[in-house]
Scaffold this motif. Structure first.
Motif, mmCIF file in Angstrom:
data_model
loop_
_atom_site.group_PDB
_atom_site.id
_atom_site.type_symbol
_atom_site.label_atom_id
_atom_site.label_comp_id
_atom_site.label_asym_id
_atom_site.label_seq_id
_atom_site.Cartn_x
_atom_site.Cartn_y
_atom_site.Cartn_z
ATOM 1 N N GLY A 44 0.846 -1.195 0.000
ATOM 2 C CA GLY A 44 0.000 0.000 0.000
ATOM 3 C C GLY A 44 0.877 1.238 0.000
ATOM 4 N N GLU A 45 0.547 2.188 -0.877
ATOM 5 C CA GLU A 45 1.372 3.395 -0.976
ATOM 6 C C GLU A 45 0.776 4.566 -0.216
ATOM 7 N N ASN A 46 -0.543 4.566 -0.082
ATOM 8 C CA ASN A 46 -1.192 5.707 0.570
ATOM 9 C C ASN A 46 -1.887 5.319 1.878
ATOM 10 N N MET A 47 -1.783 4.031 2.254
ATOM 11 C CA MET A 47 -2.338 3.563 3.532
ATOM 12 C C MET A 47 -1.370 2.504 4.062
ATOM 13 N N PRO A 48 -1.325 2.297 5.392
ATOM 14 C CA PRO A 48 -0.417 1.260 5.922
ATOM 15 C C PRO A 48 -1.061 -0.123 5.791
ATOM 16 N N VAL A 49 -1.391 -0.475 4.557
ATOM 17 C CA VAL A 49 -2.117 -1.716 4.287
ATOM 18 C C VAL A 49 -1.397 -2.472 3.177
ATOM 19 N N PRO A 204 -3.863 -5.165 17.751
ATOM 20 C CA PRO A 204 -3.110 -4.264 18.634
ATOM 21 C C PRO A 204 -3.505 -2.803 18.407
ATOM 22 N N PRO A 205 -3.449 -1.986 19.470
ATOM 23 C CA PRO A 205 -3.953 -0.607 19.375
ATOM 24 C C PRO A 205 -3.371 0.186 18.204
ATOM 25 N N GLU A 206 -2.112 -0.067 17.868
ATOM 26 C CA GLU A 206 -1.506 0.727 16.785
ATOM 27 C C GLU A 206 -2.086 0.374 15.408
ATOM 28 N N LYS A 207 -2.852 -0.727 15.372
ATOM 29 C CA LYS A 207 -3.440 -1.105 14.079
ATOM 30 C C LYS A 207 -4.944 -0.847 14.014
ATOM 31 N N THR A 208 -5.582 -0.671 15.168
ATOM 32 C CA THR A 208 -7.057 -0.670 15.175
ATOM 33 C C THR A 208 -7.652 0.418 14.285
ATOM 34 N N GLU A 209 -7.041 1.605 14.294
ATOM 35 C CA GLU A 209 -7.623 2.698 13.528
ATOM 36 C C GLU A 209 -7.749 2.314 12.051
ATOM 37 N N TRP A 210 -6.670 1.763 11.482
ATOM 38 C CA TRP A 210 -6.699 1.431 10.055
ATOM 39 C C TRP A 210 -7.522 0.190 9.756
ATOM 40 N N VAL A 211 -7.508 -0.777 10.673
ATOM 41 C CA VAL A 211 -8.361 -1.964 10.456
ATOM 42 C C VAL A 211 -9.819 -1.511 10.431
ATOM 43 N N ASN A 212 -10.207 -0.704 11.415
ATOM 44 C CA ASN A 212 -11.599 -0.231 11.472
ATOM 45 C C ASN A 212 -11.955 0.596 10.246
ATOM 46 N N ARG A 213 -11.027 1.449 9.837
ATOM 47 C CA ARG A 213 -11.286 2.298 8.683
ATOM 48 C C ARG A 213 -11.508 1.446 7.422
ATOM 49 N N LEU A 214 -10.641 0.434 7.266
ATOM 50 C CA LEU A 214 -10.754 -0.426 6.090
ATOM 51 C C LEU A 214 -12.056 -1.223 6.113
ATOM 52 N N VAL A 215 -12.380 -1.769 7.284
ATOM 53 C CA VAL A 215 -13.606 -2.561 7.418
ATOM 54 C C VAL A 215 -14.832 -1.680 7.118
ATOM 55 N N GLU A 216 -14.817 -0.450 7.615
ATOM 56 C CA GLU A 216 -15.941 0.467 7.353
ATOM 57 C C GLU A 216 -16.057 0.786 5.870
ATOM 58 N N ARG A 217 -14.911 1.006 5.232
ATOM 59 C CA ARG A 217 -14.950 1.351 3.799
ATOM 60 C C ARG A 217 -15.449 0.162 2.990
ATOM 61 N N ILE A 218 -15.044 -1.042 3.368
ATOM 62 C CA ILE A 218 -15.517 -2.240 2.660
ATOM 63 C C ILE A 218 -17.032 -2.351 2.821
ATOM 64 N N ALA A 219 -17.500 -2.085 4.048
ATOM 65 C CA ALA A 219 -18.953 -2.154 4.312
ATOM 66 C C ALA A 219 -19.702 -1.133 3.467
#
Ligand code: ATP
Ligand code: ZN
Length: 219
Positions: A44-49, A204-219
């Motif tokens: 991923g170039e624009n997200m830590p994914v 882990p807390p350092e990942k939750t923001e992006w995991v949640n963001r990705l899951v929300e966008r997929i939804a």
């Protein structure tokens, strides 16, 4: 590439029916990634994914072992692997977050044209070829049927003409493959669609923001 935070890994199918849909979905979530030819990781170039491209059968295990935070594969594969984990005493190997809108198919019995078999209630004593032995065995058990199951990793539809089985249980979408092999579709034992799953381990807390963001966008 953003490298300051922990990176999220998403496992998708490397080369198959779900690949293009999964890549398109991640792109629609805004992910831009770079991937060299034949490379098994898209960075991923624009997200830590990052995207891990693997065989669909490996996705449930990678998610369960927390090698990947998220994964996308067919419900058929998830269910087969869930039963395999359960037989080893492992419950809840992944969290099913969401059913997606692609990869629709059904796992159904199919009987050779002209065979005296046409109904699952006639399966006692027969042999069934399938790539999903645990799902089929679970169905047989629930319906109190005693049949043998032989596992084929692919080309299940040739088993009857090889004389290896009287019946098959395979994935069907249009039915064209069955028809081409002179097989008649019977009962559906599982409806499937591509699903988003998450590791059962707490993110882990350092990942939750992006995991949640990705899951929300997929939804
Ligand atoms: P891999 O090399 O990753 O193991 P595969 O051969 O197991 O690939 P594909 O045939 O690409 O897998 O199918 C991937 C998924 O697509 C299936 O597990 C299923 O969820 C879904 N699917 C949708 N329609 C069909 C269909 N008609 N036949 C098979 N799978 C289908
Ligand atoms: Zn597979």
């Amino acid at each position: 590439m953003i490298q300051t935070q922990a990176r999220i890994k998403v496992a998708i199918q490397k080369n198959g029916r779900l690949t293009e849909h999964c890549l398109e979905l991640l792109q629609q979530c805004g992910l831009k990634y770079s991937r060299g030819r034949d490379q098994l990781i898209g960075y991923g170039e624009n997200m830590p994914v990052d995207i891990l491209l693997v065989r669909d059968d490996d996705i449930p295990g990678l998610v369960r072992d927390d090698v990947c935070d998220l994964g996308i594969c067919g419900f058929n594969v998830l269910e087969e692997k869930r039963l395999a984990f359960a037989s080893k005493g492992i419950s809840k190997p992944f969290k099913l977050l969401q059913k997606l809108d692609y990869g629709q198919c059904r796992l159904a019995f199919a009987y050779p044209e002209g065979s005296n078999l046409s109904d699952a209630s006639q399966l006692n004593g027969e042999t069934i070829a399938t790539s999903y032995p645990r799902i089929v065995e679970d169905y047989l058990k629930r319906h109190k049927l005693k049949a043998s199951v032989v596992e084929f990793s692919g080309a299940v539809e040739i088993a009857p003409s090889l004389g290896r089985a009287q019946v098959i249980c395979d994935l069907v979408s249009t039915g064209a493959t069955l028809a081409a092999n002179r097989l008649v579709e019977g009962e559906t034992i599982l409806q499937s669609v591509a699903c988003l799953v998450q590791t059962p381990i707490d993110i882990p807390p350092e990942k939750t923001e992006w995991v949640n963001r990705l899951v929300e966008r997929i939804a």
